[in-house]
Design a protein around this motif. Structure first.
Motif, mmCIF file in Angstrom:
data_model
loop_
_atom_site.group_PDB
_atom_site.id
_atom_site.type_symbol
_atom_site.label_atom_id
_atom_site.label_comp_id
_atom_site.label_asym_id
_atom_site.label_seq_id
_atom_site.Cartn_x
_atom_site.Cartn_y
_atom_site.Cartn_z
ATOM 1 N N ALA A 170 -42.165 22.799 19.651
ATOM 2 C CA ALA A 170 -42.905 22.824 20.664
ATOM 3 C C ALA A 170 -41.948 23.843 21.436
ATOM 4 C CB ALA A 170 -43.049 21.631 21.627
ATOM 5 N N PHE A 171 -40.912 23.868 21.476
ATOM 6 C CA PHE A 171 -39.899 25.163 22.003
ATOM 7 C C PHE A 171 -40.215 26.504 21.208
ATOM 8 C CE2 PHE A 171 -35.896 27.396 21.346
ATOM 9 C CZ PHE A 171 -35.742 27.758 22.828
ATOM 10 N N ARG A 172 -40.187 26.248 19.772
ATOM 11 C CA ARG A 172 -40.265 27.518 19.014
ATOM 12 C C ARG A 172 -41.702 28.256 19.506
ATOM 13 N NH1 ARG A 172 -35.617 29.073 17.690
ATOM 14 N NH2 ARG A 172 -36.853 30.694 16.787
ATOM 15 N N VAL A 173 -42.831 27.529 19.485
ATOM 16 C CA VAL A 173 -44.100 27.907 20.018
ATOM 17 C C VAL A 173 -43.866 28.571 21.445
ATOM 18 C CG1 VAL A 173 -46.513 27.385 20.627
ATOM 19 C CG2 VAL A 173 -45.405 26.300 18.698
ATOM 20 N N ARG A 174 -43.258 28.063 22.510
ATOM 21 C CA ARG A 174 -43.153 28.616 23.621
ATOM 22 C C ARG A 174 -42.320 29.937 23.490
ATOM 23 N NH1 ARG A 174 -41.542 23.469 25.590
ATOM 24 N NH2 ARG A 174 -39.507 23.930 25.891
ATOM 25 N N LEU A 175 -41.488 29.908 22.570
ATOM 26 C CA LEU A 175 -40.577 31.107 22.532
ATOM 27 C C LEU A 175 -41.265 32.124 21.942
ATOM 28 C CD1 LEU A 175 -37.517 32.005 23.233
ATOM 29 C CD2 LEU A 175 -37.119 31.228 20.637
ATOM 30 N N GLU A 176 -42.080 32.003 21.048
ATOM 31 C CA GLU A 176 -43.011 32.935 20.481
ATOM 32 C C GLU A 176 -43.762 33.608 21.509
ATOM 33 O OE1 GLU A 176 -42.566 34.596 17.758
ATOM 34 O OE2 GLU A 176 -41.063 33.058 16.622
ATOM 35 N N GLN A 177 -44.292 32.581 22.309
ATOM 36 C CA GLN A 177 -45.121 32.979 23.437
ATOM 37 C C GLN A 177 -44.285 33.892 24.385
ATOM 38 O OE1 GLN A 177 -46.515 29.238 24.934
ATOM 39 N NE2 GLN A 177 -48.368 29.315 23.414
ATOM 40 N N TYR A 178 -43.200 33.644 24.557
ATOM 41 C CA TYR A 178 -42.440 34.400 25.436
ATOM 42 C C TYR A 178 -42.298 35.837 24.820
ATOM 43 C CZ TYR A 178 -40.593 30.275 28.060
ATOM 44 O OH TYR A 178 -40.766 29.172 28.716
ATOM 45 N N LYS A 179 -42.093 35.928 23.689
ATOM 46 C CA LYS A 179 -41.797 37.246 22.912
ATOM 47 C C LYS A 179 -43.272 38.131 23.062
ATOM 48 C CE LYS A 179 -38.596 35.386 19.725
ATOM 49 N NZ LYS A 179 -38.569 34.938 18.097
ATOM 50 N N ALA A 180 -44.174 37.414 23.072
ATOM 51 C CA ALA A 180 -45.503 38.168 22.942
ATOM 52 C C ALA A 180 -46.142 38.670 24.188
ATOM 53 C CB ALA A 180 -46.479 37.225 22.416
#
Length: 263
Positions: A170-180
């Motif tokens: 779940a954290f990795r998904v949030r982090l990718e959303q941050y990057k985008a």
């Protein structure tokens, strides 16, 4: 505040923590500092919380940990930092609040709900700012609760968070959303080698105790693809695209027409 300062206090930090402590960009909703275990994440987020409270007299802010055990560490570290300066006016153990001399209230809370029956302990609060420690272990529901606590100050509300660069789905998904979405999110990185209070030889010894991939990910806070990645060219930014404005998602209808069941 009125009049010139009667006393100037210096609080130490290391170079990797400075971008988090000095961050001041309007329009950003969240600032996340990715650091190594022992890199000074809790050290930094406690100081960021203090800066927020000092800059906004009479404000209310949240200092959040994933669990109650971690909350007690934040509580202890904040008091150890601030009490020697004489800036604490009141301490309320039961309310989990620390009130400073400028009447700013720091609510030190755990994000994990005790049970489904009682809901999330963050509900019903209004904050002027929020600081979250070890956010890789704070679930999506609690993250949403943190985001909606800032309705009183609107777009001036910023969530500062620290995290270990861990493979938590779940954290990795949030982090990718941050990057985008760099307009709403800002990512800061610092490795263990940037902490001057950690022996350099110790940092190098960790390289021999871990795989190269794990060392780069956890100690250097680098982006490293998951080991079991089946599609190496997959990226959230390029592959997972939001539905454009004015269009509808017809996947469920087409699936039902062709296969007799919804997607």
């Amino acid at each position: 505040y009125t009049g010139p300062p009667q006393e100037v206090v210096e609080i130490s930090c290391h170079a990797g923590q400075l971008p988090l402590l000095t961050f001041d960009e309007p329009g950003v909703a969240r600032v996340i500092a990715l650091g190594a275990p022992g890199g000074g994440k809790t050290f930094a987020i406690v100081r960021r919380a203090l800066l927020n409270a000092l800059e906004r007299p009479n404000s209310i802010g949240g200092l959040i940990a994933p669990t109650n055990d971690r909350r007690q560490i934040l509580w202890r570290d904040f008091l150890e930092l601030v009490e020697p300066f004489g800036w604490i006016d009141e301490i309320h153990q039961t309310k989990k609040e620390i009130i400073l001399a400028n009447r700013s209230v720091v609510q030190v809370l755990a994000a994990k709900k005790p049970s489904a029956q009682y809901g999330n302990p963050l509900q019903g609060r209004s904050w002027d700012w929020a600081c979250v420690d070890e956010s890789q272990n704070v679930d999506d529901e609690a993250q949403t609760e943190i985001d909606v606590r800032g309705r009183r100050v609107g777009t001036k509300y910023i969530v500062f968070e620290t995290a270990t660069n861990a493979q938590v789905p779940a954290f990795r998904v949030r982090l990718e959303q941050y990057k985008a979405n760099s307009k709403l999110f800002s990512i800061i990185r610092y490795g263990l080698q940037e902490n001057p209070w950690v022996e350099k030889d110790y940092t190098e010894r960790l390289r021999g105790l871990m795989s190269e991939r794990e060392y780069r990910e956890r100690i250097l806070a680098e982006d490293v693809p998951p080991e079991l990645l089946l599609y190496p060219r997959f990226t959230f930014k390029d592959t997972v695209v939001p539905i454009p404005d004015g269009l509808r998602d017809i996947t469920r209808r087409i699936t039902h027409e062709r296969f007799g069941r919804a997607a």
